[in-house]
Design an enzyme around this catalytic site. Structure first.
Site, PDB file in Angstrom:
ATOM      1  N   ASP B 396       0.862  -1.153   0.000  1.00  0.00           N
ATOM      2  CA  ASP B 396       0.000   0.000   0.000  1.00  0.00           C
ATOM      3  C   ASP B 396       0.915   1.223   0.000  1.00  0.00           C
ATOM      4  OD1 ASP B 396      -2.235   1.595   0.409  1.00  0.00           O
ATOM      5  OD2 ASP B 396      -1.875   1.588   2.559  1.00  0.00           O
ATOM      6  N   LYS B 397       0.387   2.364  -0.322  1.00  0.00           N
ATOM      7  CA  LYS B 397       1.240   3.538  -0.282  1.00  0.00           C
ATOM      8  C   LYS B 397       1.034   4.351   0.983  1.00  0.00           C
ATOM      9  CE  LYS B 397       0.345   7.463  -2.178  1.00  0.00           C
ATOM     10  NZ  LYS B 397       0.611   8.406  -1.115  1.00  0.00           N
ATOM     11  N   PHE B 541     -11.805  22.783  -6.991  1.00  0.00           N
ATOM     12  CA  PHE B 541     -10.846  21.841  -7.524  1.00  0.00           C
ATOM     13  C   PHE B 541     -11.564  20.614  -8.072  1.00  0.00           C
ATOM     14  CE2 PHE B 541      -8.473  17.983  -6.843  1.00  0.00           C
ATOM     15  CZ  PHE B 541      -7.272  18.291  -7.451  1.00  0.00           C
ATOM     16  N   LYS B 564      -4.373  28.319  -7.225  1.00  0.00           N
ATOM     17  CA  LYS B 564      -3.255  27.381  -7.060  1.00  0.00           C
ATOM     18  C   LYS B 564      -3.587  26.106  -7.815  1.00  0.00           C
ATOM     19  CE  LYS B 564      -4.891  25.360  -2.727  1.00  0.00           C
ATOM     20  NZ  LYS B 564      -4.716  25.236  -1.297  1.00  0.00           N
ATOM     21  N   ASP B 680      -4.516   6.042  -4.343  1.00  0.00           N
ATOM     22  CA  ASP B 680      -4.210   7.429  -4.655  1.00  0.00           C
ATOM     23  C   ASP B 680      -4.195   7.688  -6.157  1.00  0.00           C
ATOM     24  OD1 ASP B 680      -3.750   9.835  -3.482  1.00  0.00           O
ATOM     25  OD2 ASP B 680      -2.232   8.973  -2.155  1.00  0.00           O
ATOM     26  N   ARG B 790      -5.242   4.266  -7.977  1.00  0.00           N
ATOM     27  CA  ARG B 790      -6.696   4.368  -7.982  1.00  0.00           C
ATOM     28  C   ARG B 790      -7.342   2.989  -7.973  1.00  0.00           C
ATOM     29  NH1 ARG B 790      -8.810   7.977  -6.546  1.00  0.00           N
ATOM     30  NH2 ARG B 790      -8.478  10.165  -6.942  1.00  0.00           N
ATOM     31  N   LYS B 796      -7.125  -4.715  -5.408  1.00  0.00           N
ATOM     32  CA  LYS B 796      -5.856  -5.080  -4.770  1.00  0.00           C
ATOM     33  C   LYS B 796      -5.791  -6.587  -4.595  1.00  0.00           C
ATOM     34  CE  LYS B 796      -4.921  -0.869  -2.158  1.00  0.00           C
ATOM     35  NZ  LYS B 796      -4.510  -0.296  -0.892  1.00  0.00           N
TER      36      LYS B 796
END
Lengths: 339, 1209
Positions: B396-397, B541, B564, B680, B790, B796
């Protein structure tokens, strides 16, 4: 930032054991150990081998078959007729002094004392003189537990039942005269067997202990009257019985019968002609067995056995040869030092 | 309650649709829905013994020994006494049962704890506190802030405006940000009015229980109207209510039927590959055993015909036993005697060894994280040796590779870069904790945890550099963070993504403190002065825009747009006048990106009042338009966000855990492939891939698969294959059909150069389809490293399963969150990162520790040793038992195939239990070929494990051959030595008992010496065990053969005196020496020559160690890995979609607001008690206190329920 905080109970202990840092000796098979090791072992083995070989060579053994299958044999008559108390004799000649003390063995071949069913067929408690087992022998003894009338057999079991019952007398023929060579039958069984493992019931006279029991089916005499000459050599403590009950490991075996340690023959059997008188009772022909008698003397390493000496010599030489091979390999293909 | 612990619920026909009515228990009960009680335990007091025994005897070995026991009771067959089997069997059964009992007890306890939790339930028009297990479907319950959701609920109403609730779903899907759920207006109107709620009689019809977390369909019928229900209105069990004072919910699914429990699945019993191999071998051995017994039975038949029939004088047969029947009995007798080829002590010993090696993991101080006070833990004690065979790691990150902490690290303002520290000579210094950080004491509102090292930036702020001020003003204004202030000056922020939080905190510390917001204003404290900006618009965003802007009016009345976003996006929208600044900033951005930082570009623009009011008008129209609203809004945003003026760029460090790049490098040297599977975004994942050394600049190519259709993905995969291996297309995927098993295996392919693969979740969905999975796997395996971004938890697991299915390789999955559970369960080995908030991953893992870097030690040291030890153990164990057993086989030819044992029965009983148990255990607990430092130094030492080199069928076969040789020596040397020989006093010595004693003594010496040869690490304990066992043998033997024992039980100890009478004979000892030497010499020769001629990596390293002797190499330099910088887009924002529309709802909200009288000024109040922590949208500029252990965490095996009692957090 991390200061020495108070020690947390969760923190593992820092011991050599838990951290797997126990000091240890880490041998590896390096040339420096293996090759000299081989040479040393080789030389030591050759040394032992020579010693053993010489010792074994000096032991005298005289082995004679008296089964009587050949017509030429005197025992042939007994072997085929199967009469009771058949007597036959065996003549032989000793050319040089057979150094004493001389041991006299009988040998059987193709005889499976090491068969499982044979081996378990005994009752050690009974043989230890336990009278309850006289009345009710262990079921291990089957089928020699009780006779056809249901009377318990003592000593029960196949081992006792099949006790060897040939007897021998040795004469030296001196000038046509037969001199009996005295046999010593005392102490031929193991000390532990005689003193610990086997015991007669403490009943006087011994015979009474055997009331309501029968002798083994093959036996001609009961166990308490095996030896008329020596009353103490009766019952379970009879030396021949003890020797027989120590069953052999292999199908070909010899068992000690008598020692020749007395009188003129203390120093050994002198050269000359001898006659062995055999009371031939034990049937072996049915199962292709052979019966032998063996005269032998012993050394520090026991009876004659060439095998050990030769084996030591061969293996010792092999070690030396292998050490040479390894040395060559090592010199030629030396371990690459750089990774 | 089921009395027997079994589910007495009869399986009714499958539920097709769920119907329920609120507040109507009678009605709902008629459907027999599950109550909210959960049960994970297996036994109760009564069922324990039968069930457990039943389970145990399902293990083939136990059943085998039961059969043996039965055989031994039959007198005709019994060749060994019953106690030889019963003693070990009872021992094994008891130990296992005790372990199962404690496990189940723990489950009972945790079930009880969960079931007895209290929640407020509306019963009989009153709120009552009830136990969780008494909650039923159709009940209305009230949840309060920070409470766990009791069951799957339909949200009815909440304390927050718009009937919103905030939930944290980390336990369910591992996503880091808070989620919003909104009730239907019609139920929202019920509010907290108990009377109204009690009158609520809505009827819900919805889908039956299932495990899909992301979908829900159903309808609510209430007051004659029907309302559609979707996932947005559902609170799932396992979530935590955050930031919401209270809410009411209607129970839809309870207990076992909740989506969480449906997702839990049965955790499968994991077995190691050595286990599987052992099972195969044991079957082979059984076959072999049957063969041997058959041979011996045939031998017996022949013997009975030829000899036995003639031998009946002395050994009569039992009634009616002919040769055939005798052979039949002999077969079974030999099954008993030869059973030692698979001794029961094998299984016990294996378990003990694994347990011991697990303890080493628990005890290892180098895997203890002092910061969080977390030791490593081996939660499963049966998988150790598998750790030495890992080929694929799935990581996993967030929270695993990274700390999930964003740090404002560097920035570039108006062409000047800040953040690095230089010494006098202009050399850039390594930033370490010892460096003195910037003192923010001038700012009373500063966050004390924020650390920055470059003093020049704070100087620039103090000098009132206008660009720097504008820069931080932008950071303080342009965001969707909410602020809370418990006490005056004690600010805390709640951000949707940690990146945003880090930026706002940075601004706060540099004197631009964001203090509070209302829907139409933002208050900030600028260098000590309170200023309130009017918030006119948030241009939010999203993933396509990759930027966000706010339009504010300053107190002076100036209109400005602050923006930004990703640098590439911003650059397209800059005014030409910035071109020079752009160049400089680009350089800085490159530098930042090169260090693996996540960058954002900042720009602003002053707006014309007139233009803006006109734009606002159009915006209002667009946002109320009925069709095509999105694109119209986008156009408008596009229009106003142009001709911006560049301010600078920020660089945020997604802080890696300590030592991650080094660990990854080390592991890849050990030929372990690491795949990162993260939820992510692609950019973030890629960025982390670079910063932790998975992807490298030197790589020939990094393929990115992001196709949106099956064909696209296939095309992309094929292209990647072709560029890696030009002729790849010609030869189709290499499949090797494993004989017999029908399992397709993909071989590893060698490609020139290093490649990386990044694949997106939506493409992965296609790639995992049956038709494409092989293409995908093949491509992925050609690459050095693989990153899947993602991905869903399910994906997974699918990826792991895919590799497991087609690769004969051992997989390991490591993760920290609930979204990793599926993968942790799917992989051969699951590792959980502990010491952090989420515990669900740990609970379903096999091993847990606090830091990713410990993985290196777990695999390269503990795993390798465990594997080595297990293999050595198995090889030696099979050797010693085969040797032991084969001697019987040879003896059979000399004892009429009568199943006579060679050894004394006591020796047979004690051989495995006593004489050889401790030495071999000692070896398998202490052995190490090289120590840990060298293991790290030479990661290649790990490779033999992956290739199954130490124990395989081949190795086993070698063992058998070796045993065969040894047993021949062990039988025939004593045979020849004893044959016809006598003692030195002329008495007999060739009797059975002396022969047995001699053979068993030879055997014991031979196997002990062999053990010494196997052992490469002689500790004092080992020496003690080996010598002790030999001494023990003689002590026991002399005792057993002593007068006393015989007198006690004459029939049990018939070997009286054998020891005394044989062991005083010189030729007995000469035979023992000869036999032992002869057993060992060929092995030594073979090994020596092998080492010389084809040394293995182990031999080489051991040789090197020996040369280096006492000077172990210095530990590898722990340098920060710097890469040459290449431009990568790495913009921060870990969330997909902003919730700007919520922040400003009422003004630009597309949905008309209902009641916003108080607006969001109460957000601060509502947020009290919320603790930004761990995987929630917490962030910390320094990262230290955040990820520490949460005190008083209560843990259950199913859900992670916490009670947070520490208010300071």
């Amino acid at each position: 930032m991390v200061k020495e905080k108070k020690k947390s109970p969760d923190r593992p202990d820092n011991t050599a054991f838990t951290q797997q840092r126990l000091p240890a000796w880490q041998p590896i098979l390096s040339a420096g150990i293996v090759i000299p090791g081989f040479v040393l072992i080789g030389l030591a083995f050759i040394g032992i081998g020579v010693g053993l070989f010489i010792t074994s060579r000096d032991i005298q053994v005289l082995e004679m078959d008296y089964t009587g299958t050949e017509a030429s044999s005197d025992c042939n008559k007994c072997a085929i007729t199967n009469t009771k108390n058949c007597m036959c004799s065996l003549d032989f000649n000793i050319s040089t002094l057979f150094k004493g003390p001389v041991f006299f063995y009988y040998g059987l071949t193709n005889y499976f004392q090491n068969h499982r069913r044979y081996g378990v067929s005994r009752d050690d408690s009974q043989l230890y003189g336990d009278l309850t087992n006289f009345k009710d022998p262990s079921t291990d003894c089957k089928p020699y537990r009780v006779d056809s009338n249901g009377k318990p057999i003592v000593p029960c079991g196949a081992v006792a039942n099949s006790m060897f019952n040939d007897t021998f007398k040795l004469y030296q023929n001196v000038n046509g005269q037969r001199n009996l060579v005295p046999f010593d039958g005392k102490g031929i069984a193991w000390w532990t067997d005689y003193n610990v493992k086997f015991r007669n019931p403490s009943v006087e006279p011994l015979k009474n202990a055997f009331n309501d029991t029968v002798k083994p089916l093959f036996w001609t005499r009961a166990v308490y009257e095996l030896d008329f000459s020596d009353p103490s050599n009766n019952g379970f403590l009879n030396q021949d019985f003890l020797v027989w009950m120590r069953r052999a490991a292999l199908p070909n075996f010899r068992k000690l019968y008598r020692r020749i340690t007395e009188g003129d023959y203390k120093e050994g059997l002198p050269a000359g002609n001898y006659t062995l008188e055999i009371s031939y009772n034990y049937p072996v022909l049915r199962f292709d067995g052979r019966k032998k008698v063996v005269f032998s003397n012993v050394s520090w390493m026991g009876g004659k056995n060439d095998f050990l000496g030769i084996a030591y010599l061969v293996i010792g030489s092999l070690c030396v040869v292998m050490s040479m091979v390894m040395l060559i390999v090592y010199a030629k293909f030396k371990f690459p030092e750089d990774n | 309650m089921s009395f027997f612990g079994l589910d007495c619920v009869t399986k009714t026909e499958r539920e097709l649709e769920r119907k329920l009515r609120a507040n109507d228990r009678e009605y709902n009960r008629s459907f027999k829905y599950a109550t909210n009680a959960i049960k994970t335990s297996k036994y109760n007091v009564l069922t324990f013994l039968p069930l457990n025994l039943f389970e145990q005897f399902q293990r083939i070995a136990n059943a085998y020994f039961l059969v043996l026991l039965v055989l031994q009771v039959i007198p005709q067959i019994s060749s060994l006494s019953w106690f030889t089997t019963v003693v070990p069997l009872i021992f094994v059964l008891t130990v296992t049962a005790a372990k199962d009992a404690t496990d189940d007890l723990n489950r009972h306890r945790s079930d009880k704890r969960v079931n007895n939790r209290k929640v407020q339930v509306l019963i009989n028009r009153k709120l009552r506190s009830e136990k969780w297990m008494d909650v039923q479907v159709g009940d209305i319950i009230k949840l309060e802030n920070n409470q766990f959701v009791t069951a799957d609920l339909l949200l009815l109403s909440s304390s927050e405006p718009l009937n919103l609730v905030y939930i944290e779903t980390a336990e369910l899907d591992g996503e880091t940000n808070l989620k919003v759920r909104q009730a239907l207006p019609v139920t929202g109107d019920l509010g907290d009015d108990i009377e109204k709620l009690a009158d609520f009689n809505g009827e819900v019809r919805c889908e039956p229980p299932n495990n899909r977390l992301d979908r829900f369909t159903g309808t609510l019928a209430f007051a004659g109207q029907k309302y559609a229900l979707d996932n947005e209105k559902i609170l799932l069990r396992g979530c935590t209510l955050r930031n919401t004072e209270w809410c009411f919910g209607l129970v839809l699914f309870a207990g076992q039927e909740t989506k969480l429990m449906q997702n839990c699945g049965k955790s499968t019993f994991k077995r190691t590959s050595v286990d599987r191999l052992m099972n195969v071998l044991v079957l082979c051995i059984f076959g072999f055993l049957v063969c041997m017994c058959t041979i011996l039975a045939i031998g017996n038949y022949i013997w009975e015909i030829n000899k036995g029939s003639n031998f009946t004088v002395f050994l009569p047969r039992e009634d009616g036993n002919n040769a055939g029947f005798s052979a039949f009995l002999t077969f079974w007798s030999y099954v008993i005697i030869l059973n030692t080829v698979v001794p029961i002590s094998l299984y016990v010993s294996v378990e003990i060894i694994r347990l011991g090696n697990s303890f080493y993991i628990d005890w290892d101080r180098k895997m203890y994280h002092s910061h969080s006070d977390t030791p490593a833990e081996a939660r499963t004690t049966t998988l150790n040796e598998e750790l030495g065979q890992i080929k694929y790691i799935f990581s996993d990150k967030t929270g695993t590779l990274t700390q999930n902490i964003m740090i404002f690290n560097k920035c570039s303002i108006n062409g000047k870069s800040y953040g690095d520290v230089y010494d006098y000579t202009g050399q850039r210094l390594e930033i370490s904790e010892q460096k003195d950080s910037v003192d923010f004491s001038f700012n009373p509102l500063a966050d004390p945890r924020f650390v920055f090292y470059d003093h020049s930036l704070v100087e620039a702020v103090k000098l009132e550099n206008p660009e720097v001020h504008a820069f931080f003003r932008l950071l303080a204004l342009c965001h969707t963070v909410m602020a809370g202030e418990k006490k005056e000056g004690e600010l805390f922020y709640q951000a949707q993504s940690p990146d945003e939080g880090a930026l706002v905190t940075a601004a706060r510390n540099f004197g631009f403190v964001f203090r509070s917001r209302t829907p139409d204003s933002i208050s900030i404290v600028e260098m000590g002065k309170q200023r309130s900006y009017e918030l006119l618009a948030i241009l939010d965003f999203n993933n396509v825009r990759k930027r966000m802007s706010v339009i504010v009016r300053s107190p002076e009345g100036k209109l400005s747009l602050y923006c930004k976003g990703a640098d590439t996006i911003i650059y397209e929208r800059l005014h030409q006048s910035c071109s020079k600044l752009m160049d400089v900033t680009t350089e800085h951005l490159n530098e930042f990106a090169g260090e693996g930082l996540r960058t954002l570009a900042l720009a602003y623009k002053d707006l014309d009042e007139e233009y803006f009011s006109q734009w606002k008008q159009r915006h209002h129209e667009a946002s109320t338009a009925l069709d095509d609203r999105e694109s119209k809004l986008d156009e408008l945003y596009e229009e106003i966000e142009k001709d911006l003026l560049l301010l600078g760029a920020t660089a945020i460090e997604d802080k890696l855990q300590d030592g991650v790049p080094q660990t990854i490098e080390e592991l890849s040297k050990a030929d372990i492939k690491i795949w990162v599977l993260t939820g992510d975004k692609q950019e973030t994942a890629e960025n982390i891939g670079y910063s932790c050394n998975l992807l490298r600049e030197e790589m020939n190519e990094v393929f990115i698969i992001s196709g949106h259709s099956s064909d696209d993905v296939r095309e992309e995969l094929r292209n990647a294959q072709t560029s890696m291996k030009p002729n790849a297309a010609e030869n189709p995927v290499i499949l090797s059909e494993e004989a017999g098993e029908g399992v397709k295996l993909i071989k590893d392919e060698v490609v020139n150069g290093e490649y990386g693969l990044v694949i997106n979740g939506h493409s992965l969905a296609f790639a995992l389809e049956r038709s494409m999975e092989l293409d995908f796997l093949r491509t992925a395996c050609m690459c050095k490293s693989v990153i899947c971004c993602r991905v869903t938890p399910l994906q997974k697991a699918q990826v792991v399963e895919l590799v497991k299915r087609y690769k004969r390789a051992v997989t390991l999955a490591i993760g920290d969150g609930a979204n990793d559970v599926s993968m942790i369960k799917a992989a051969h080995i699951g590792v959980g990162i502990s010491g952090q908030e989420g515990m669900q991953a740990v609970l379903s893992s096999d091993y847990s520790f606090a830091q990713f870097r410990f993985l290196q030690r777990l695999l390269l040291v503990h795993g390798r040793w465990s594997y080595l030890r297990m293999c050595k153990f198995l090889r030696y164990f099979f050797y010693k038992n085969f040797t032991f057993t084969f001697v019987h086989f040879w003896f059979a030819f000399f004892c009429g195939f009568s199943a006579q044992t060679v050894y004394d029965e006591w020796f047979i009983t004690l051989y495995n239990l006593m004489y050889t148990a401790l030495p071999v255990l000692g070896m398998s607990l202490f052995d190490q070929d090289v120590n840990d430092v060298w293991s790290f130094q030479h990661p290649q030492l790990y490779v033999p494990g992956q290739l199954n080199l130490y124990f395989s069928k081949k190795a086993f076969f070698k063992c058998a051959i070796h045993s065969c040789y040894s047993s021949l020596v062990l039988f025939f040397i004593p045979y020849a030595a004893l044959h016809d020989t006598v003692r030195d006093d002329g008495k007999d010595m060739a009797d059975y008992q002396s022969f047995a004693l001699l053979t068993q003594t030879c055997l014991l010496f031979a196997v002990s010496i062999q053990l010494g040869l196997e052992m490469s690490y002689w500790t004092a304990v080992n020496t003690f065990f080996v010598l002790g066992s030999l001494v023990m043998y003689f002590v026991v033997t002399f005792t057993m053969y002593s007068n006393g024992m015989f007198l006690l039980l004459p029939s049990a100890f018939p070997f009286i005196g054998s020891a005394r009478n044989s062991l005083n004979q010189p030729n007995v000892w000469l035979t023992i020496v000869l036999t032992s030497i002869l057993c060992v010499l060929p092995v030594v020769t073979y090994r020596f020559l092998l080492i010389q001629l084809c040394p293995t990596i182990n031999d080489k390293v051991m040789f090197k160690v020996r040369q280096a002797k006492a000077t172990p190499p210095p530990p590898p330099r722990r340098a920060r890995i710097r890469r040459s910088s290449t431009r990568r887009s790495g913009y921060a924002f870990s969330h997909a979609q902003g919730y700007g529309d919520l922040v400003t709802s009422g003004r630009f909200l597309r949905r008309p607001a209902i009641s916003l009288s108080s607006g969001f000024s109460q957000v601060g109040r509502a947020a009290t008690g919320f603790s930004p922590m761990g995987r929630s949208a917490g962030y910390s500029p320094t990262g230290r206190p955040q990820n520490l252990k949460v005190p008083d965490v209560e843990v259950t095996s199913l859900q992670m329920y916490r009670t947070i009692t520490d208010p300071s957090l």
